[in-house]
Design a protein around this motif. Structure first.
Motif, PDB file in Angstrom:
ATOM      1  N   GLY A 176     -69.916 -35.375 -16.844  1.00 42.50           N
ATOM      2  CA  GLY A 176     -71.020 -34.702 -17.529  1.00 42.50           C
ATOM      3  C   GLY A 176     -71.064 -35.097 -18.985  1.00 42.50           C
ATOM      4  N   VAL A 177     -71.361 -34.133 -19.831  1.00 45.13           N
ATOM      5  CA  VAL A 177     -71.463 -34.365 -21.268  1.00 45.13           C
ATOM      6  C   VAL A 177     -70.072 -34.218 -21.893  1.00 45.13           C
ATOM      7  CG1 VAL A 177     -72.489 -33.574 -23.435  1.00 45.13           C
ATOM      8  CG2 VAL A 177     -73.822 -33.483 -21.307  1.00 45.13           C
ATOM      9  N   CYS A 178     -69.677 -35.199 -22.679  1.00 41.24           N
ATOM     10  CA  CYS A 178     -68.379 -35.165 -23.364  1.00 41.24           C
ATOM     11  C   CYS A 178     -68.615 -34.964 -24.856  1.00 41.24           C
ATOM     12  CB  CYS A 178     -67.626 -36.472 -23.158  1.00 41.24           C
ATOM     13  SG  CYS A 178     -67.264 -36.870 -21.451  1.00 41.24           S
ATOM     14  N   ALA A 204     -68.808 -45.670 -20.079  1.00 39.91           N
ATOM     15  CA  ALA A 204     -68.538 -46.638 -19.009  1.00 39.91           C
ATOM     16  C   ALA A 204     -68.389 -45.922 -17.672  1.00 39.91           C
ATOM     17  CB  ALA A 204     -67.271 -47.439 -19.325  1.00 39.91           C
ATOM     18  N   CYS A 205     -67.749 -44.761 -17.690  1.00 38.89           N
ATOM     19  CA  CYS A 205     -67.536 -43.991 -16.455  1.00 38.89           C
ATOM     20  C   CYS A 205     -68.787 -43.248 -15.993  1.00 38.89           C
ATOM     21  CB  CYS A 205     -66.401 -42.995 -16.652  1.00 38.89           C
ATOM     22  SG  CYS A 205     -64.789 -43.774 -16.673  1.00 38.89           S
ATOM     23  N   GLY A 206     -69.828 -43.226 -16.812  1.00 36.97           N
ATOM     24  CA  GLY A 206     -71.065 -42.568 -16.416  1.00 36.97           C
ATOM     25  C   GLY A 206     -71.308 -41.233 -17.088  1.00 36.97           C
ATOM     26  N   ASN A 207     -70.454 -40.874 -18.030  1.00 36.38           N
ATOM     27  CA  ASN A 207     -70.670 -39.644 -18.796  1.00 36.38           C
ATOM     28  C   ASN A 207     -71.663 -39.904 -19.920  1.00 36.38           C
ATOM     29  OD1 ASN A 207     -68.520 -37.924 -17.554  1.00 36.38           O
ATOM     30  ND2 ASN A 207     -67.255 -39.588 -18.321  1.00 36.38           N
ATOM     31  N   THR A 208     -72.193 -38.840 -20.471  1.00 36.03           N
ATOM     32  CA  THR A 208     -72.967 -38.931 -21.708  1.00 36.03           C
ATOM     33  C   THR A 208     -72.126 -38.269 -22.796  1.00 36.03           C
ATOM     34  OG1 THR A 208     -74.158 -36.895 -21.141  1.00 36.03           O
ATOM     35  CG2 THR A 208     -75.203 -38.986 -20.550  1.00 36.03           C
ATOM     36  N   ALA A 247     -78.228 -34.978 -23.995  1.00 35.18           N
ATOM     37  CA  ALA A 247     -77.161 -35.578 -23.188  1.00 35.18           C
ATOM     38  C   ALA A 247     -77.185 -35.043 -21.756  1.00 35.18           C
ATOM     39  CB  ALA A 247     -75.797 -35.323 -23.836  1.00 35.18           C
ATOM     40  N   LYS A 248     -77.472 -33.767 -21.610  1.00 32.95           N
ATOM     41  CA  LYS A 248     -77.573 -33.176 -20.255  1.00 32.95           C
ATOM     42  C   LYS A 248     -78.742 -33.793 -19.486  1.00 32.95           C
ATOM     43  CE  LYS A 248     -75.426 -28.658 -20.946  1.00 32.95           C
ATOM     44  NZ  LYS A 248     -75.645 -27.195 -20.995  1.00 32.95           N
ATOM     45  N   ARG A 249     -79.863 -34.012 -20.169  1.00 27.62           N
ATOM     46  CA  ARG A 249     -81.028 -34.625 -19.511  1.00 27.62           C
ATOM     47  C   ARG A 249     -80.740 -36.064 -19.092  1.00 27.62           C
ATOM     48  NH1 ARG A 249     -83.723 -31.966 -23.617  1.00 27.62           N
ATOM     49  NH2 ARG A 249     -83.925 -33.892 -24.840  1.00 27.62           N
ATOM     50  N   TRP A 280     -78.073 -41.679 -15.922  1.00 21.16           N
ATOM     51  CA  TRP A 280     -77.020 -42.560 -16.424  1.00 21.16           C
ATOM     52  C   TRP A 280     -75.843 -42.615 -15.453  1.00 21.16           C
ATOM     53  CZ3 TRP A 280     -76.509 -46.348 -19.739  1.00 21.16           C
ATOM     54  CH2 TRP A 280     -75.235 -46.737 -20.148  1.00 21.16           C
ATOM     55  N   SER A 281     -75.451 -41.483 -14.938  1.00 23.96           N
ATOM     56  CA  SER A 281     -74.283 -41.435 -14.053  1.00 23.96           C
ATOM     57  C   SER A 281     -74.535 -42.140 -12.719  1.00 23.96           C
ATOM     58  CB  SER A 281     -73.839 -39.990 -13.821  1.00 23.96           C
ATOM     59  OG  SER A 281     -74.845 -39.268 -13.144  1.00 23.96           O
ATOM     60  N   ARG A 282     -75.798 -42.272 -12.341  1.00 22.17           N
ATOM     61  CA  ARG A 282     -76.128 -42.946 -11.077  1.00 22.17           C
ATOM     62  C   ARG A 282     -76.289 -44.457 -11.219  1.00 22.17           C
ATOM     63  NH1 ARG A 282     -79.354 -38.210 -10.256  1.00 22.17           N
ATOM     64  NH2 ARG A 282     -81.183 -39.323 -11.008  1.00 22.17           N
TER      65      ARG A 282
END
Length: 155
Positions: free
Chosen positions: A98-100, A122-126, A8-10, A15-17
C-alpha cells in the motif's frame, strides 16, 4: 500530508498491478534522469548540507542512481525465501502493501531518500516522502526527474 496520502492511495491499485518489468522501466528512466542532472544535484546537495560538490558528484549522486538501477533489476527476479525454525517456517514474500511513509534525515539527503523510494515503488507500493526540513533541495529537485520519467501521479 492528507492530500499526498490520498493521491498515493488513488495511485496504488493501478501501480501495484503493473508488471515488474514495467515498474523496472520506470525506475531505470528515473535513474537516467538523475544521471543527466548529476552536476545540478551535486550543487544542490552541497548547498543543502555543506558537503563538497565534488564529493557529492563522485559518491552521493551516483549512489542514488545505483539505488534505482539495483532495485529495477532486483524486482525482476522473483524469489521467495523460507527459513526453517524449530517450531515454524518463516517465508519472505515481496508484494505490494500500500502507501509507505518515508522519513529521511539531513545527512546524505538524496542517497537515503532514494534508498527508501526505490525498493518501495519497485515492489508496487506508493510513497509519501518527508525529507528533512534542513536539506529539502535534492528531494524537491527529484520531483522533476520523477515527472520526466513518466511515473504516474501519486506514486
Amino acid at each position: 500530508v492528507n492530500f499526498a496520502v490520498a493521491a498515493a492511495k488513488r495511485a496504488f491499485p493501478s501501480w501495484s498491478r503493473l508488471s515488474t518489468a514495467t515498474r523496472a522501466e520506470y525506475l531505470n528512466k528515473l535513474a537516467s534522469s538523475i544521471e543527466k542532472r548529476l552536476a545540478e544535484f551535486a550543487i544542490l546537495e552541497s548547498r543543502d548540507n555543506g558537503k563538497p560538490a565534488a564529493l557529492a558528484k563522485m559518491v552521493d549522486i551516483p549512489r542514488a542512481v545505483s539505488n534505482f538501477r539495483f532495485f529495477a533489476g532486483q524486482i525482476q527476479h522473483s524469489f521467495t525465501h523460507a527459513h526453517q525454525m524449530s517450531d515454524a517456517i518463516n517465508y519472505s514474500q515481496r508484494s505490494p502493501l500500500g502507501v509507505c511513509g518515508l522519513i529521511t534525515p539531513w545527512n546524505l539527503p538524496l542517497y537515503l531518500l532514494t534508498w527508501k523510494i526505490a525498493p518501495a515503488i519497485a515492489c508496487g507500493n506508493t510513497v509519501v516522502c518527508k525529507p528533512s526540513e534542513m536539506t529539502p533541495m535534492t528531494a524537491y529537485f527529484l520531483t522533476d526527474c520523477i515527472l520526466e520519467a513518466g511515473i504516474p501521479a501519486g506514486v
